[in-house]
Structures are given as C-alpha cells and as structure tokens.
Scaffold this motif. Structure first.
Motif, PDB file in Angstrom:
ATOM      1  N   ILE A 155     -10.531   1.027  -2.654  1.00  0.00           N
ATOM      2  CA  ILE A 155      -9.727   0.274  -2.101  1.00  0.00           C
ATOM      3  C   ILE A 155      -9.412  -1.136  -2.897  1.00  0.00           C
ATOM      4  N   PHE A 156     -10.486  -1.915  -3.162  1.00  0.00           N
ATOM      5  CA  PHE A 156     -10.119  -3.308  -3.925  1.00  0.00           C
ATOM      6  C   PHE A 156      -9.851  -2.967  -5.392  1.00  0.00           C
ATOM      7  N   GLY A 157     -10.073  -1.693  -5.942  1.00  0.00           N
ATOM      8  CA  GLY A 157      -9.641  -1.412  -7.241  1.00  0.00           C
ATOM      9  C   GLY A 157      -8.141  -1.296  -7.144  1.00  0.00           C
ATOM     10  N   GLN A 158      -7.639  -0.482  -6.120  1.00  0.00           N
ATOM     11  CA  GLN A 158      -6.126  -0.203  -6.284  1.00  0.00           C
ATOM     12  C   GLN A 158      -5.488  -1.451  -5.785  1.00  0.00           C
ATOM     13  N   ALA A 159      -5.992  -2.074  -4.786  1.00  0.00           N
ATOM     14  CA  ALA A 159      -5.333  -3.301  -4.659  1.00  0.00           C
ATOM     15  C   ALA A 159      -5.159  -4.357  -5.729  1.00  0.00           C
ATOM     16  N   GLY A 160      -6.192  -4.422  -6.594  1.00  0.00           N
ATOM     17  CA  GLY A 160      -6.452  -5.355  -7.624  1.00  0.00           C
ATOM     18  C   GLY A 160      -5.340  -4.713  -8.679  1.00  0.00           C
ATOM     19  N   VAL A 161      -5.142  -3.444  -8.820  1.00  0.00           N
ATOM     20  CA  VAL A 161      -4.283  -3.130  -9.842  1.00  0.00           C
ATOM     21  C   VAL A 161      -2.785  -3.666  -9.336  1.00  0.00           C
ATOM     22  N   LEU A 162      -2.364  -3.379  -8.082  1.00  0.00           N
ATOM     23  CA  LEU A 162      -1.304  -3.849  -7.528  1.00  0.00           C
ATOM     24  C   LEU A 162      -0.900  -5.278  -7.474  1.00  0.00           C
ATOM     25  N   VAL A 163      -1.979  -6.126  -7.166  1.00  0.00           N
ATOM     26  CA  VAL A 163      -1.822  -7.823  -7.492  1.00  0.00           C
ATOM     27  C   VAL A 163      -1.554  -7.955  -9.030  1.00  0.00           C
ATOM     28  N   HIS A 164      -2.579  -7.310  -9.919  1.00  0.00           N
ATOM     29  CA  HIS A 164      -2.485  -7.756 -11.226  1.00  0.00           C
ATOM     30  C   HIS A 164      -1.125  -7.357 -11.860  1.00  0.00           C
ATOM     31  N   TYR A 165      -0.496  -6.289 -11.614  1.00  0.00           N
ATOM     32  CA  TYR A 165       0.840  -6.066 -12.006  1.00  0.00           C
ATOM     33  C   TYR A 165       2.018  -6.039 -11.268  1.00  0.00           C
ATOM     34  N   GLY A 166       1.820  -6.618 -10.175  1.00  0.00           N
ATOM     35  CA  GLY A 166       2.896  -6.754  -9.123  1.00  0.00           C
ATOM     36  C   GLY A 166       3.600  -7.961  -9.300  1.00  0.00           C
ATOM     37  N   ALA A 167       4.750  -8.068  -8.575  1.00  0.00           N
ATOM     38  CA  ALA A 167       5.433  -9.479  -8.650  1.00  0.00           C
ATOM     39  C   ALA A 167       5.283 -10.213  -7.148  1.00  0.00           C
ATOM     40  N   ASP A 168       5.327  -9.639  -6.080  1.00  0.00           N
ATOM     41  CA  ASP A 168       5.352 -10.310  -5.154  1.00  0.00           C
ATOM     42  C   ASP A 168       3.970  -9.955  -4.188  1.00  0.00           C
ATOM     43  N   THR A 169       2.941 -10.739  -4.664  1.00  0.00           N
ATOM     44  CA  THR A 169       1.506 -10.415  -4.408  1.00  0.00           C
ATOM     45  C   THR A 169       0.802 -11.023  -2.927  1.00  0.00           C
ATOM     46  N   GLU A 170       1.817 -12.058  -2.550  1.00  0.00           N
ATOM     47  CA  GLU A 170       1.104 -12.824  -1.611  1.00  0.00           C
ATOM     48  C   GLU A 170       0.459 -11.777  -0.402  1.00  0.00           C
ATOM     49  N   PRO A 171       1.348 -11.048   0.020  1.00  0.00           N
ATOM     50  CA  PRO A 171       1.089 -10.222   1.203  1.00  0.00           C
ATOM     51  C   PRO A 171      -0.301  -9.183   0.812  1.00  0.00           C
ATOM     52  N   LEU A 172      -0.264  -8.914  -0.383  1.00  0.00           N
ATOM     53  CA  LEU A 172      -1.369  -7.939  -0.883  1.00  0.00           C
ATOM     54  C   LEU A 172      -2.690  -8.813  -0.906  1.00  0.00           C
ATOM     55  N   GLU A 173      -2.634 -10.195  -1.381  1.00  0.00           N
ATOM     56  CA  GLU A 173      -3.657 -10.950  -1.636  1.00  0.00           C
ATOM     57  C   GLU A 173      -4.235 -11.448  -0.244  1.00  0.00           C
ATOM     58  N   THR A 174      -3.377 -11.585   0.794  1.00  0.00           N
ATOM     59  CA  THR A 174      -3.774 -11.932   2.223  1.00  0.00           C
ATOM     60  C   THR A 174      -4.894 -10.617   2.649  1.00  0.00           C
ATOM     61  N   LEU A 175      -4.101  -9.359   2.274  1.00  0.00           N
ATOM     62  CA  LEU A 175      -4.768  -8.209   3.000  1.00  0.00           C
ATOM     63  C   LEU A 175      -6.241  -8.084   2.216  1.00  0.00           C
ATOM     64  N   ILE A 176      -6.325  -8.429   0.843  1.00  0.00           N
ATOM     65  CA  ILE A 176      -7.412  -8.409   0.248  1.00  0.00           C
ATOM     66  C   ILE A 176      -8.656  -9.302   0.906  1.00  0.00           C
ATOM     67  N   HIS A 177      -8.139 -10.481   1.277  1.00  0.00           N
ATOM     68  CA  HIS A 177      -8.971 -11.363   1.892  1.00  0.00           C
ATOM     69  C   HIS A 177      -9.314 -11.020   3.452  1.00  0.00           C
ATOM     70  N   LEU A 178      -8.453 -10.203   3.808  1.00  0.00           N
ATOM     71  CA  LEU A 178      -8.867  -9.851   5.369  1.00  0.00           C
ATOM     72  C   LEU A 178      -9.792  -8.934   5.264  1.00  0.00           C
ATOM     73  N   ILE A 179      -9.659  -8.035   4.295  1.00  0.00           N
ATOM     74  CA  ILE A 179     -10.395  -6.674   3.975  1.00  0.00           C
ATOM     75  C   ILE A 179     -11.978  -7.185   3.692  1.00  0.00           C
ATOM     76  N   SER A 180     -11.939  -8.170   3.037  1.00  0.00           N
ATOM     77  CA  SER A 180     -12.994  -8.885   2.515  1.00  0.00           C
ATOM     78  C   SER A 180     -13.872  -9.459   3.531  1.00  0.00           C
ATOM     79  N   ALA A 181     -13.298 -10.227   4.624  1.00  0.00           N
ATOM     80  CA  ALA A 181     -13.782 -10.742   5.783  1.00  0.00           C
ATOM     81  C   ALA A 181     -14.301  -9.763   6.421  1.00  0.00           C
ATOM     82  N   VAL A 182     -13.758  -8.516   6.600  1.00  0.00           N
ATOM     83  CA  VAL A 182     -14.622  -7.470   7.337  1.00  0.00           C
ATOM     84  C   VAL A 182     -15.800  -7.123   6.849  1.00  0.00           C
ATOM     85  N   ARG A 183     -15.760  -6.926   5.530  1.00  0.00           N
ATOM     86  CA  ARG A 183     -16.895  -6.813   4.675  1.00  0.00           C
ATOM     87  C   ARG A 183     -17.911  -7.752   4.683  1.00  0.00           C
TER      88      ARG A 183
END
Length: 152
Positions: free
Chosen positions: A49-77
């Motif tokens: 999950i984090f690897g795929q999200a990382g790829v999307l953020v790393h290569y993406g243009a509009d990444t703020e929503p993805l970064e928010t999602l990553i932070h929320l998943i990290s909060a669950v963890r």
C-alpha cells in the motif's frame, strides 16, 4: 499486462479513489469501515500500500490528497503500535549505525541525509521505513536499533 501489473493498477485506482473521496471533505478523515479495513495490515500489505502510494506521489502532479491519505493510513498504523515502542509508524527517522544489506545499492551519503518515515514496526525488532517521497519511494526493512527518531 501481467497479473502483477493488473494488481498494481487496481491498487493505484483504489488509492486514488480514496484520496479523491477524502479531498471532498473540509476535515479529511477515514470512515470507521476504512479504518477497520486498514487495521492489522501485515508487513507485506503495508509495504504494498505505501509503496504504491509512494509511486503515485513521487511521479504524480496533484499529490496533496494522496499525501493526506498516506498520513491517515499511518495514523491507523500508529494507533495499533505499542505505546512504549521506541519508534512507531508515522515517526520520522534517520538511519544510524551499519547500513543493512537491503540498502547496499543506494548511495550512503544520500541514505544518511534522507528523512525516512516508519511504515511498519515488526515484533522482530525491525521497522520498515520509506524515504521522502519527493526524492524516492523506497521501502526497506531495517533493524529498529538502526534508526534514530527526529526530535522536533
């Protein structure tokens, strides 16, 4: 297209859909069902999950929503981790001591200067860390003693 590529595409789409859903809210938060679905992830599941999200953020243009999602998943963890753990998911860390073989192909200076985020804390005294997504999105398993939390 291989089965692995299809699986990665499906995960990408689901991550983007979840991120888009969160982006419609003034105060983005995961629904209780989403938190439950993301609880108790195995190391392999968290890495995927984090690897795929990382790829999307790393290569993406509009990444703020993805970064928010990553932070929320990290909060669950993070909420699942032991309160007395030296490092928990979501903590920012730097690598210290001897570098593990899993990172042998990377420049040591880069590794020492890079801020990593703990994505998974194992019961085996290891943690999975992910580099800053603007630089790379590598996830590596390292000894927990081989990381030092950043103090802010």
């Amino acid at each position: 297209m291989t089965d692995e590529e299809t699986a990665e595409n499906v995960i990408d789409r689901l991550l983007l859909a979840l991120a888009a859903q969160l982006d419609t809210s003034r105060d983005p938060a995961l629904a209780a069902g989403a938190v439950e679905a993301l609880a108790d992830l195995s190391r392999a599941e968290a890495d995927l999950i984090f690897g795929q999200a990382g790829v999307l953020v790393h290569y993406g243009a509009d990444t703020e929503p993805l970064e928010t999602l990553i932070h929320l998943i990290s909060a669950v963890r993070r909420g699942e981790a032991s309160g007395n753990a030296a490092v928990r998911p979501g903590d920012e860390v730097r690598l210290v001591g001897e570098l593990p073989e899993s990172l042998a192909g990377y420049d040591e200076t880069w590794l020492r200067e890079t801020v990593f985020v703990v994505r998974y804390a194992g019961r085996d005294a290891t943690v999975d860390v992910q580099s800053d997504l603007t630089e790379d999105y590598v996830i590596a398993t390292v000894p927990a003693a081989g990381v030092e939390p950043l103090r802010r």
